[in-house]
Design a protein around this motif. Structure first.
Motif, mmCIF file in Angstrom:
data_model
loop_
_atom_site.group_PDB
_atom_site.id
_atom_site.type_symbol
_atom_site.label_atom_id
_atom_site.label_comp_id
_atom_site.label_asym_id
_atom_site.label_seq_id
_atom_site.Cartn_x
_atom_site.Cartn_y
_atom_site.Cartn_z
ATOM 1 N N LEU A 137 0.803 -1.221 0.000
ATOM 2 C CA LEU A 137 0.000 0.000 0.000
ATOM 3 C C LEU A 137 0.836 1.271 0.000
ATOM 4 O O LEU A 137 0.318 2.341 -0.289
ATOM 5 N N SER A 138 2.093 1.171 0.335
ATOM 6 C CA SER A 138 2.939 2.360 0.386
ATOM 7 C C SER A 138 3.844 2.421 -0.845
ATOM 8 O O SER A 138 3.881 1.504 -1.658
ATOM 9 N N GLU A 139 4.592 3.508 -0.941
ATOM 10 C CA GLU A 139 5.564 3.672 -2.022
ATOM 11 C C GLU A 139 6.630 2.576 -1.878
ATOM 12 O O GLU A 139 7.058 2.271 -0.772
ATOM 13 N N LEU A 140 7.033 1.990 -2.993
ATOM 14 C CA LEU A 140 7.980 0.886 -2.968
ATOM 15 C C LEU A 140 9.302 1.303 -3.594
ATOM 16 O O LEU A 140 9.325 1.793 -4.723
ATOM 17 N N ASP A 141 10.379 1.099 -2.864
ATOM 18 C CA ASP A 141 11.726 1.306 -3.396
ATOM 19 C C ASP A 141 12.165 -0.028 -4.002
ATOM 20 O O ASP A 141 12.643 -0.922 -3.296
ATOM 21 N N VAL A 142 11.972 -0.166 -5.302
ATOM 22 C CA VAL A 142 12.205 -1.434 -5.994
ATOM 23 C C VAL A 142 13.664 -1.867 -5.890
ATOM 24 O O VAL A 142 13.958 -3.031 -5.627
ATOM 25 N N ALA B 183 15.810 -1.185 -3.535
ATOM 26 C CA ALA B 183 16.078 -1.624 -2.158
ATOM 27 C C ALA B 183 15.504 -3.018 -1.925
ATOM 28 O O ALA B 183 16.134 -3.852 -1.260
ATOM 29 N N LEU B 184 14.330 -3.286 -2.460
ATOM 30 C CA LEU B 184 13.732 -4.612 -2.328
ATOM 31 C C LEU B 184 14.586 -5.661 -3.037
ATOM 32 O O LEU B 184 14.849 -6.736 -2.497
ATOM 33 N N GLN B 185 15.054 -5.331 -4.229
ATOM 34 C CA GLN B 185 15.909 -6.256 -4.967
ATOM 35 C C GLN B 185 17.215 -6.506 -4.205
ATOM 36 O O GLN B 185 17.667 -7.647 -4.102
ATOM 37 N N LEU C 194 18.790 -10.011 -2.749
ATOM 38 C CA LEU C 194 20.154 -10.441 -3.060
ATOM 39 C C LEU C 194 20.935 -10.744 -1.785
ATOM 40 O O LEU C 194 21.658 -11.741 -1.705
ATOM 41 N N HIS C 195 20.799 -9.893 -0.770
ATOM 42 C CA HIS C 195 21.500 -10.124 0.498
ATOM 43 C C HIS C 195 20.981 -11.377 1.191
ATOM 44 O O HIS C 195 21.753 -12.137 1.780
#
Length: 145
Positions: A91-96, A98-100, A104-105
């Motif tokens: 529902l909020s703004e997504l930092d794609v 950062a998610l990727q 990876l981490h």
């Protein structure tokens, strides 16, 4: 003392090591990282990296549960029976990016997420891939019903 024995001794004290790309990472209880231990690790850093890379090249046998799943997969390779699907509405703004990076981490930290299975001489074997690769696709479903 061999690197294997050294790492086993550290593991007994809950000190874990892994590679993220070419960088050596560790997790340890705060009290476990004494100045002497840090000096020992700095001295043996390259040997630890080499050992972890070599371990990733060495296949090992499947557990009983993995063997059972391997057998089932061989009899029905296209079956999605053991896949777990999940969807979520964000529902909020997504930092794609950062998610990727988070994925990876996560994959880099957990060997089980980098397992590769192959057959050698008719027997299944598993390897831990040293690379943390993921297939990350962004699909905007905002207009879907």
């Amino acid at each position: 003392m061999s690197i294997k024995v050294f790492l086993q001794q550290l593991a007994e004290q809950q000190i874990e090591f892994w590679l993220e790309g070419e960088a050596l990472r560790y997790r340890a209880p705060k009290q476990a990282m004494t100045p002497q231990r840090i000096a020992d690790l700095k001295e043996k850093k390259q040997a630890i990296i080499d050992y972890l890379i070599e371990q990733a090249k060495t296949p090992f046998d499947l557990s009983y549960g993995q063997r059972a799943l391997w057998f089932l997969h061989q009899s029905a390779p296209n079956s999605p029976a053991y896949n777990v699907a999940f969807t979520a509405k964000i529902l909020s703004e997504l930092d794609v990016s950062a998610l990727q990076q988070a994925f990876l981490h996560l994959v880099a930290r957990h060997d089980a997420l980098r397992l590769r299975f192959r057959q050698q001489q008719g027997e299944p074997q598993q390897w831990i891939d040293t690379r943390a690769l993921i297939d990350f696709q962004l699909i905007d479903a905002a207009e879907w019903d």
